[in-house]
Design an enzyme around this catalytic site. Structure first.
Site, PDB file in Angstrom:
ATOM      1  N   PRO A 207       0.795  -1.235   0.000  1.00  0.00           N
ATOM      2  CA  PRO A 207       0.000   0.000   0.000  1.00  0.00           C
ATOM      3  C   PRO A 207       0.823   1.278   0.000  1.00  0.00           C
ATOM      4  O   PRO A 207       0.347   2.321   0.482  1.00  0.00           O
ATOM      5  CB  PRO A 207      -0.768  -0.117   1.310  1.00  0.00           C
ATOM      6  CG  PRO A 207       0.253  -0.735   2.241  1.00  0.00           C
ATOM      7  CD  PRO A 207       1.032  -1.708   1.386  1.00  0.00           C
ATOM      8  N   ASP A 208       2.033   1.268  -0.522  1.00  0.00           N
ATOM      9  CA  ASP A 208       2.940   2.406  -0.376  1.00  0.00           C
ATOM     10  C   ASP A 208       2.356   3.720  -0.881  1.00  0.00           C
ATOM     11  O   ASP A 208       2.384   4.744  -0.182  1.00  0.00           O
ATOM     12  CB  ASP A 208       4.249   2.119  -1.111  1.00  0.00           C
ATOM     13  CG  ASP A 208       4.941   0.871  -0.606  1.00  0.00           C
ATOM     14  OD1 ASP A 208       4.312  -0.202  -0.659  1.00  0.00           O
ATOM     15  OD2 ASP A 208       6.094   0.936  -0.184  1.00  0.00           O
ATOM     16  N   HIS A 209       1.847   3.712  -2.121  1.00  0.00           N
ATOM     17  CA  HIS A 209       1.362   4.967  -2.693  1.00  0.00           C
ATOM     18  C   HIS A 209       0.135   5.484  -1.959  1.00  0.00           C
ATOM     19  O   HIS A 209      -0.002   6.695  -1.738  1.00  0.00           O
ATOM     20  CB  HIS A 209       1.058   4.779  -4.178  1.00  0.00           C
ATOM     21  CG  HIS A 209       2.268   4.465  -5.002  1.00  0.00           C
ATOM     22  ND1 HIS A 209       2.681   3.176  -5.249  1.00  0.00           N
ATOM     23  CD2 HIS A 209       3.159   5.269  -5.626  1.00  0.00           C
ATOM     24  CE1 HIS A 209       3.776   3.205  -5.992  1.00  0.00           C
ATOM     25  NE2 HIS A 209       4.085   4.464  -6.236  1.00  0.00           N
TER      26      HIS A 209
END
Length: 776
Positions: free
Chosen positions: A532-534
């Protein structure tokens, strides 16, 4: 300073958006947009009719609308008191904005307005296909695998919430509102896993356009390995992590060659993963996690969603709360050490809409973050994205870098520390090379903090404290400072000190377990996804902007903490509720719903049937409109396999693009599976002007970026300053922020406290590009 009309009690310690009034008239899967603002204290009033057939039902409804109020007053009165109105085409926003210059309005839809595809029909699967995510999901030789239902819309909603709160902040600063034309597809292509955005360090900065047309090979990159009671995933990225794995295994001679310190060598070894599997075979997941952490090996057990909900770490952090008979995520942000769970109840009348802006020295037509100074201590994807959002919005963002501990995304396929991926993630920033381990470096940093508005970081918890920059120290240096920290599992709880990468977060929260082919226990398919980085970066930015809004009224700063694992679990809020109630996970809304092979080379088309109307339109095209077996949803479910075969047989004779247009013209959600390189030329993005191509002075390849975060009446495009080399702006930043002259800066450079770009790097760039030109 005016309070902008948003009033509250103890603002410095209260919910950041307390007193902000939002009217929500959105139905369907973009409803969570305003939930994020409700969690941060805004009063969100829903004016959607209960009997609307497009409204969410059951667990999805409870998850999407947690923290909101069901409107009980007149709609007109609620809107008259609102700072922002979010709707899906049921309200006339031009009428609402008449005479209300500070009002923010947002219209949400799948494809936006004003172009040839505005009336197309969307679904979560359609967003995956047209965003470039689907083409990277699955296993080589198999059909592309649709992601677990809901992720695309959830990511789009996070982008929508970021755009909404940012536009609201600008309105409160300038007195000038805006109208936002928010497209779910544009939100998903930015916040899920943007193919042209910054990638993980393991890619060495190579653009996603170079990926194979097929899916990745089974087990690629982040191996999932069976053990005594399930599976674990390991992420061996750094040489020191491999050394930990090598020592843990007893230093086997077969892998003693120093070349195994290189990631590429480990990936290509046919013996390594089987040897690790044999070593893991008699150990449980818990034993492997404990021993792996002790040896410095990034590792996580594969958990189911049900196991994640009950994990001691999330229990200790209070990740979930009880809402009647179900559990729901308790909010994705911690503010000033307390979980942000919504506005306090109050019987006081709503605050008036601001008639005078805060006006902290910005022009009416300024970008939302004009005049702000942001210190960026972030690394890899989350750090890059959070600060880039501020840089795109006009803030002066300074990335602090060190030769000793370079950002992992500085790794590149080029012999110097720049790549297309890094350029995409760090545009519009400046770079200051600074050694924070030295007394002089620490002093310079605190001097900058005293002049900053925001400090962003995403180190492993405890790193800032070890440098001497704990929250209290920074707040003492600047009481107006807004701080946001992000980490994999959060700053508290049993897993807080774990090494956390996105693949490990996905494994520990149950997503990896869900993201696999039905009937294939080893068909895990999330290996090259950056999630889920972005989206976690959007959540961090939302928290920062909310604290800036609070600062407009109180003058005081604040601190926010984001755990990436909790961001992901919040996306599965409805499934958390189902699991806690013992209900089955929701399946597709109807059949058919899937990816079907079309004519051509690895060409695929997604078809989604949402309801009876979609089915009747599809049946007419397939010649099945008289087949009573499929006339009802129950019948389509009973004969689902047969129905899928009939659709597959029809699709096999169609070109994917032609099938998409035919079905969409009939009102059936359908989409061809786009590869990353096909996105800029696709009619939707081309007509909306979404992508733009930029040239970087140190790169031969073009850098493709989005032109805007969301279309709006203000229409100001994001800035286009090229991403810097490490330390490239050191002297100018110190002069601008601290007023240091050339002699003072020179002495700091001589002492290696300040670290400008090495002149040899410019020679290396010139030689590399000259050699490439000769090779052509």
């Amino acid at each position: 300073m005016s309070d902008g009309g948003v009033r509250g009690g103890d603002l410095a310690a209260g919910a950041p958006l307390a007193g902000v009034r939002i009217v929500d008239a959105v139905r369907g899967p973009l409803s969570p947009i305003t939930r994020y603002l409700a969690e941060l204290g805004a009063t969100v009033d829903r004016i959607v009719a209960d009997d609307d057939t497009r409204e969410l039902d059951g667990f999805d409804h409870r998850a999407a609308h947690a923290g909101k109020r069901r409107a009980t007053g007149e709609d007109a009165a609620l809107i008259a008191a609102a700072h922002a109105v979010v709707e899906d085409g049921t309200l006339d926003t031009e009428v609402l904005r008449a005479g209300r210059p500070a009002l923010v309005t947002m219209t949400v839809s799948d494809f936006g307005h004003g172009h040839a595809m505005s009336d197309w029909q969307g679904s979560d699967a359609i967003l995956h296909a047209l965003s470039g995510e689907l083409c990277r999901s699955g296993i080589r030789g198999e059909a592309p695998l649709l992601l677990p239902l809901g992720i695309a819309y959830q990511c789009a909603a996070s982008q929508g919430a970021y755009v909404l709160v940012t536009t609201l902040y600008r309105a409160l600063r300038t007195g000038v509102g805006d109208h936002i034309d928010f497209s779910a597809l544009e939100g998903a292509v930015q916040a899920l896993d943007p193919g042209f955005g910054i990638g993980g360090s393991a890619t060495m900065g190579r653009p996603a356009t170079l990926l194979s047309r097929d899916r990745p090979v089974r087990g690629y990159q982040y191996p999932i390995i069976p053990c005594a009671d399930g599976h674990v995933r390991i992420c061996l990225l750094a040489a020191r992590q491999w050394q930990g794995m090598f020592g843990w295994m007893g230093e086997p001679a077969a892998f003693a060659d120093p070349s195994f310190a290189r990631t590429s060598v480990r990936y290509k070894s046919p013996e390594l993963i089987p040897a690790i599997a044999a070593f893991f075979a008699d150990k449980t997941r818990a034993e492997l996690e404990e021993q792996g952490q002790a040896h410095g090996v990034p590792i996580a057990a594969l958990a189911t969603l049900e196991e994640a909900i009950e994990a001691p770490h999330f229990v200790a952090r209070g990740t979930f709360r009880r809402d009647g008979d179900v559990m729901l995520p308790a909010g994705v942000v911690t503010i000033d050490g307390r979980r942000a769970v919504g506005a306090p109840s109050s019987s006081s009348p709503p605050p008036p809409v601001p008639d005078a802006p805060a006006r902290d020295g910005v022009r009416d037509d300024a970008l939302p973050f004009a005049g702000l100074r942001v210190i960026d201590l972030g690394v890899i994807v989350v750090g890059a994205e959070t600060s880039r959002l501020f840089a795109d919005g006009g803030a002066d963002v300074v990335k602090i870098e060190s030769r000793t501990f370079p950002d992992g995304n500085r790794q590149s396929y080029l012999p110097y520390d720049l790549s297309v991926s890094f350029a995409a993630g760090h545009r519009n920033k400046r770079s200051l090379g600074l050694d924070l381990r030295t007394p002089a470096g620490k002093a310079l940093f605190l001097d900058m903090v005293a002049r900053a508005d925001v400090v962003l970081s995403n180190f492993k918890p405890g790193t800032m404290e070890s440098l001497g920059f704990d929250r209290d120290t920074l707040a003492q240096a600047n009481p107006r400072l807004v701080m946001v920290e992000s980490s994999a599992f959060g700053a508290t709880g049993p897993w807080s000190r774990r090494m956390g990468y996105g693949p490990l977060v996905r494994a520990a929260t149950g997503l990896t377990d869900l993201w696999r082919y039905p009937g294939d226990p080893q068909g895990y398919s999330d290996s090259i996804t950056i999630y889920p980085d972005h989206v976690a970066a959007r959540i961090g930015a939302i928290a920062a902007v909310a604290l800036l809004i609070r600062r407009l009224r109180s003058g005081a700063g604040g601190h926010a903490e984001v755990a990436q694992a909790e961001v992901m679990l919040a996306h599965f809020a409805a499934d958390v509720a189902r699991a806690s109630a013992g209900a089955d996970r929701a399946g597709p809304p109807d059949r058919p719903w899937g990816v079907y092979r079309a004519a051509g080379d690895d060409a695929w088309c997604v078809v989604s049937v949402r309801n009876d109307a979609d089915w009747h339109a599809l049946a007419a095209i397939l010649g099945l409109d008289d087949d009573d077996r499929f006339a009802t949803r129950a019948g389509r479910a009973m004969h689902g396999d047969l129905l899928d075969r009939l659709v597959a047989d029809w699709m096999a004779g169609q070109e994917a693009d032609a099938a998409m247009h035919l079905l969409q013209q009939a009102g059936v959600p359908a989409a061809t599976m786009l590869r990353i390189g096909e996105l800029p030329g696709f009619a939707f993005y081309r007509d909306r002007g979404f992508f733009r191509e930029e040239r970087h002075p140190y790169l031969d390849e073009p850098v493709v970026n989005e032109s805007y975060h969301a279309r709006s009446n203000a229409g100001a495009p994001v800035a286009t300053r090229p991403a810097p080399l490490a330390g490239e702006d050191s002297a100018q930043v110190l002069a601008d922020w601290l007023g240091l002259d050339a002699d003072a800066i020179g002495r700091l450079v001589d002492e290696d406290v300040v670290q400008p770009t090495d002149p040899a790097v410019y020679d290396l760039i010139r030689d590399t590009r000259s050699a490439a030109a000769r090779g052509k």
